[in-house]
Design a protein around this motif. Structure first.
Motif, short mmCIF file in Angstrom:
data_model
loop_
_atom_site.label_atom_id
_atom_site.label_comp_id
_atom_site.label_asym_id
_atom_site.label_seq_id
_atom_site.Cartn_x
_atom_site.Cartn_y
_atom_site.Cartn_z
N ARG A 104 14.71 -35.12 14.16
CA ARG A 104 13.26 -34.45 14.98
C ARG A 104 12.43 -34.46 13.54
NH1 ARG A 104 14.64 -31.13 20.00
NH2 ARG A 104 16.88 -31.79 20.42
N THR A 105 11.12 -34.61 14.10
CA THR A 105 9.99 -34.19 13.14
C THR A 105 9.52 -32.83 13.13
OG1 THR A 105 7.98 -34.56 14.80
CG2 THR A 105 9.28 -36.68 13.90
N GLU A 106 8.86 -32.73 11.92
CA GLU A 106 8.38 -31.21 11.92
C GLU A 106 6.80 -31.39 12.43
OE1 GLU A 106 8.74 -29.48 8.08
OE2 GLU A 106 10.88 -29.70 8.16
N LYS A 107 6.11 -32.30 12.15
CA LYS A 107 4.87 -32.47 12.61
C LYS A 107 4.72 -33.07 13.77
CE LYS A 107 3.35 -33.57 7.52
NZ LYS A 107 2.68 -34.59 6.74
N PRO A 108 3.81 -32.73 14.61
CA PRO A 108 3.62 -33.00 15.99
C PRO A 108 3.10 -34.44 16.11
CG PRO A 108 1.83 -31.72 15.64
CD PRO A 108 2.70 -31.46 14.23
N GLY A 109 3.18 -35.00 17.19
CA GLY A 109 2.29 -36.12 17.76
C GLY A 109 2.27 -37.16 16.82
N PRO A 110 1.19 -38.05 16.53
CA PRO A 110 0.85 -39.20 15.87
C PRO A 110 1.14 -38.78 14.32
CG PRO A 110 -0.98 -38.45 16.81
CD PRO A 110 -0.12 -37.66 17.62
N GLU A 111 1.01 -37.62 13.91
CA GLU A 111 1.36 -37.13 12.46
C GLU A 111 2.76 -37.48 12.31
OE1 GLU A 111 -1.01 -33.99 10.55
OE2 GLU A 111 -1.17 -33.47 12.75
N GLY A 112 3.73 -36.78 13.00
CA GLY A 112 5.19 -36.96 12.90
C GLY A 112 5.67 -38.38 13.27
N TRP A 113 5.15 -39.13 13.98
CA TRP A 113 5.39 -40.66 14.42
C TRP A 113 4.98 -41.39 13.09
CZ3 TRP A 113 3.70 -45.29 14.53
CH2 TRP A 113 4.33 -46.37 15.65
N ASN A 114 3.98 -41.22 12.47
CA ASN A 114 3.65 -41.83 11.41
C ASN A 114 4.49 -41.56 10.22
OD1 ASN A 114 1.36 -43.42 9.77
ND2 ASN A 114 1.62 -41.61 8.56
N GLU A 115 4.77 -40.47 9.96
CA GLU A 115 5.67 -40.11 8.91
C GLU A 115 7.10 -40.72 8.97
OE1 GLU A 115 5.66 -36.26 6.48
OE2 GLU A 115 7.20 -35.78 8.05
#
Length: 284
Positions: free
Chosen positions: A261-272
């Motif tokens: 799971r990402t901590e950052k939401p949306g495209p920010e989490g996607w990118n990371e």
């Protein structure tokens, strides 16, 4: 790196082979690759560029229509890749330079006729795109009127909002199931359709990138209940944080580190996440 070191040997074996991409990425859109509020993918541009540079296919998988996805897919730079449309009910093939083709609407017509035949006490609690004017579609989705026209061009499915209580919702879904219609909850809408899911289409499209015993790593990213089957069926899954919706329950594969799971939401989490996986594959 987002995935445990112990997973790397299996992935290294899978990505060898001429003409087989090292990775195929399947991604939900709203709340995942696109920002929940602005629909922007700008924060994910570094990862999108990295995929393009490496020849990695990006397969968009969304409840959006072919008309919506064709336009967005071109802006993202992946018009040469197929896309999963209307929650898995259809596939938009890669652009061939001929231009848009009008799809047969008979499946959607049959879906609406079946929906309208339900008892009124249940039907009146479901409000779908076909019940709304274009101005209402634009207002409720936050889209421009031009984009709302594309969103309303349903050919396989009907997204909408449920206004009744939970017991009525369960009865509504059960009656639809008896008639061959599935109901899947996304980040915003309850989407009705006949047949295939995102996971079904993911398997179908992945087979196009297999050569003999050589196959790419399959990565799936999503944020909502209608992404769960796709996330669990992929080699690697990423649940992208969506602060606008309740978190998904623990999924099969999380304990083993196959789904994170990402901590950052949306495209920010996607990118990371995507950049981390690319880095790991580049180093294997």
């Amino acid at each position: 790196m987002p995935f445990p070191e112990r997973n790397r040997p299996a992935r290294r074996a899978a990505v060898t082979g001429k003409n087989v991409p090292p990775l195929v990425v399947f991604s939900d859109l709203d709340g995942t690759l696109l920002d929940h509020e602005t629909y922007s993918f700008e924060p994910a541009q570094p990862a999108l560029d990295a995929l393009k540079t490496r020849g990695v296919p990006l397969i968009l998988a969304s409840s959006k229509t072919a008309a919506e996805i064709a336009d967005l897919r071109g802006k993202l730079g992946f018009a040469d890749c197929p896309s999963i449309v209307e929650n898995g009910a259809g596939i938009l093939e890669p652009a061939d330079g001929v231009g848009d083709r009008e799809e047969d609407a008979s499946v959607h017509d049959r879906l609406i006729a079946t929906l309208d035949a339900l008892p009124l006490r249940l039907r009146e609690h479901f409000s779908g795109f076909s019940d709304w004017t274009l101005d209402e579609v634009a207002e409720r989705t936050g889209l421009s009127r031009t984009d709302a026209v594309r969103a309303a061009a349903r050919r396989h499915s009907e997204p909408g909002l449920w206004w009744g209580d939970e017991a009525e919702r369960e009865e509504f879904i059960a009656l639809l199931a008896e008639r061959g219609i599935t109901a899947r909850q996304g980040g915003r809408y309850l989407t009705l359709s006949f047949g295939a899911t995102k996971a079904d289409r993911m398997r179908e499209i992945t087979s196009r990138y297999v050569s003999g015993r050589k196959r790419p790593v399959v990565l799936a990213l999503g944020d909502a209940a209608n992404d769960v089957e796709m996330l669990e069926a992929a080699d690697l899954g990423v649940v992208v944080a969506n602060p606008h919706a309740p978190p998904l329950p623990e999924l099969d594969g999380e304990n083993a580190g196959r789904i994170v799971r990402t901590e950052k939401p949306g495209p920010e989490g996607w990118n990371e996440s995507v950049l981390g996986i690319i880095e790991e594959l580049d180093g294997s």
